[in-house]
Design a protein around this motif. Structure first.
Motif, short mmCIF file in Angstrom:
data_model
loop_
_atom_site.label_atom_id
_atom_site.label_comp_id
_atom_site.label_asym_id
_atom_site.label_seq_id
_atom_site.Cartn_x
_atom_site.Cartn_y
_atom_site.Cartn_z
N TYR A 283 -72.86 -18.73 -82.28
CA TYR A 283 -74.63 -18.74 -82.01
C TYR A 283 -75.28 -18.91 -83.23
N ALA A 284 -74.67 -18.11 -84.35
CA ALA A 284 -75.34 -18.02 -85.73
C ALA A 284 -75.05 -19.05 -86.57
N LEU A 285 -73.87 -19.87 -86.17
CA LEU A 285 -73.33 -20.92 -87.12
C LEU A 285 -73.69 -22.31 -86.43
N PRO A 286 -74.03 -23.36 -87.27
CA PRO A 286 -74.14 -24.62 -87.05
C PRO A 286 -72.83 -25.47 -86.69
N VAL A 287 -71.90 -24.74 -87.29
CA VAL A 287 -70.44 -25.46 -87.44
C VAL A 287 -69.83 -24.99 -85.97
N ASP A 288 -68.84 -25.54 -85.64
CA ASP A 288 -68.06 -25.30 -84.33
C ASP A 288 -66.82 -24.47 -85.04
N ILE A 289 -66.90 -23.29 -84.99
CA ILE A 289 -65.70 -22.42 -85.20
C ILE A 289 -64.59 -22.52 -84.39
N SER A 290 -63.42 -22.32 -84.95
CA SER A 290 -62.07 -22.22 -84.09
C SER A 290 -61.36 -20.85 -84.04
N LEU A 291 -62.27 -19.97 -83.49
CA LEU A 291 -61.86 -18.57 -83.38
C LEU A 291 -61.02 -18.13 -82.18
#
Length: 326
Positions: A283-291
């Motif tokens: 939610y805090a990052l504009p990038v799609d994380i792959s966590l």
């Protein structure tokens, strides 16, 4: 006798106090975050706030740095204890190749998790005559801060297209200054390797009309063949204001690192916080994380921290912690 006994008791208490203090994780953990306006800083702020809110024993402090290469040097000297860096520079540092080949100390840290793919972005004014990488010849171009991951990517991309510092007027600027100078017309273009949407480019796109340059397929294929860490990626249209078309480029993974001097339990706890709160981070990052655990261990060529390895083992996955592995 009483005096000697008192001194002895006081000494024992001091030793116990020291041992107890050493066992806690309350000492300051400095997190290398690269420059303001980049994704590393956004992630660092989000992650450190999350960790300290979940566990009061941890005292994390975000430190602004020059980027991936600086983070790796600072980690190896224990000036910082956690950081994010690009896969390509991590590999070079660990193997003493590239810009690290003549350095004495380039290790002292291990992997925690791969976070997301960073896109190599080339920004120009919307009305610029620059339509391709070839058109950068004779132009004044910011290639990122000196010895940053962006600088290495920029030089490799330019080299693939037959361009070097004699054919391109290269300057070293951080993202914020590069955006300012592009807006004022002092430079013709700037490189930025970061997760998209990159904050500084997004803000610039709101202030003036800009355009991103695509790499052609031949250039992408040559980069992937020449450097194994690059992958093809697309910046979808409408990522930035008035971006009407998809942009084709290459990217590298951003990896969370931890100093080998950090206790195993500390890193295990932080790894758990990372994955348990991946939605909040997203939610805090504009990038799609792959966590997710499986993708977080892919593409990493250095050993994992013992604490991270303990977390993965608890989730049915084995990763190597041995030097020279992966």
């Amino acid at each position: 006798m009483k005096k000697k006994l008192m001194i002895l008791c006081m000494s024992v208490l001091v030793i116990i106090g020291c041992l107890t203090g050493c066992g806690k994780s309350s000492s300051k953990i400095r997190f290398g975050a690269a420059g303001l306006g980049g994704m590393y800083h956004t992630f660092a702020d989000t992650f450190t706030n999350l960790v300290t809110s979940k566990n009061k024993d941890y005292n994390l402090e975000v430190k602004t740095t020059a980027g991936s290469a600086a983070n790796l040097r600072l980690l190896s000297k224990n000036y910082i204890q956690m950081a994010v860096a690009q896969t390509d520079l991590i590999h070079d540092a660990y193997q003493k190749t590239g810009i690290f080949k003549n350095e004495k100390k380039t290790r002292g840290y291990s992997a925690v998790a791969a976070l997301y793919t960073e896109a190599c972005q080339i920004v120009v004014p919307a009305d610029s005559s620059i339509k391709s990488v070839d058109d950068l010849q004779g132009k004044k171009v910011s290639i990122g801060e000196k010895e940053s991951g962006t600088e290495q990517n920029a030089k490799q991309i330019l080299s693939i297209y037959g361009l070097n510092e004699k054919l391109v007027n290269e300057v070293n600027l951080n993202y914020t200054n590069a955006a300012k100078q592009l807006k004022s017309g002092k430079i013709d273009a700037f490189f930025c390797t970061a997760g998209v949407e990159t904050t500084v480019i997004g803000e610039l796109a709101k202030q003036c009309n800009i355009r991103l340059i695509s790499l052609d397929q031949r250039g992408i294929d040559k980069l992937k063949k020449s450097y194994g860490f690059y992958s093809e990626c697309t910046i979808p249209k409408e990522t930035y204001a008035k971006q009407s078309e998809d942009v084709k480029t290459v990217g590298v993974k951003a990896v969370l690192l931890a100093s080998d001097k950090l206790p195993e339990e500390t890193v295990k706890n932080m790894t758990e916080i990372l994955f348990k709160n991946k939605q909040s981070i997203q939610y805090a990052l504009p990038v799609d994380i792959s966590l997710d655990e499986k993708s977080a261990v892919k593409g990493i060529t250095i050993p994992f921290h013992k604490g991270a390895a303990a977390y993965y083992k608890a989730h049915g996955m084995n990763v190597s912690t041995k030097k020279g592995s992966n």
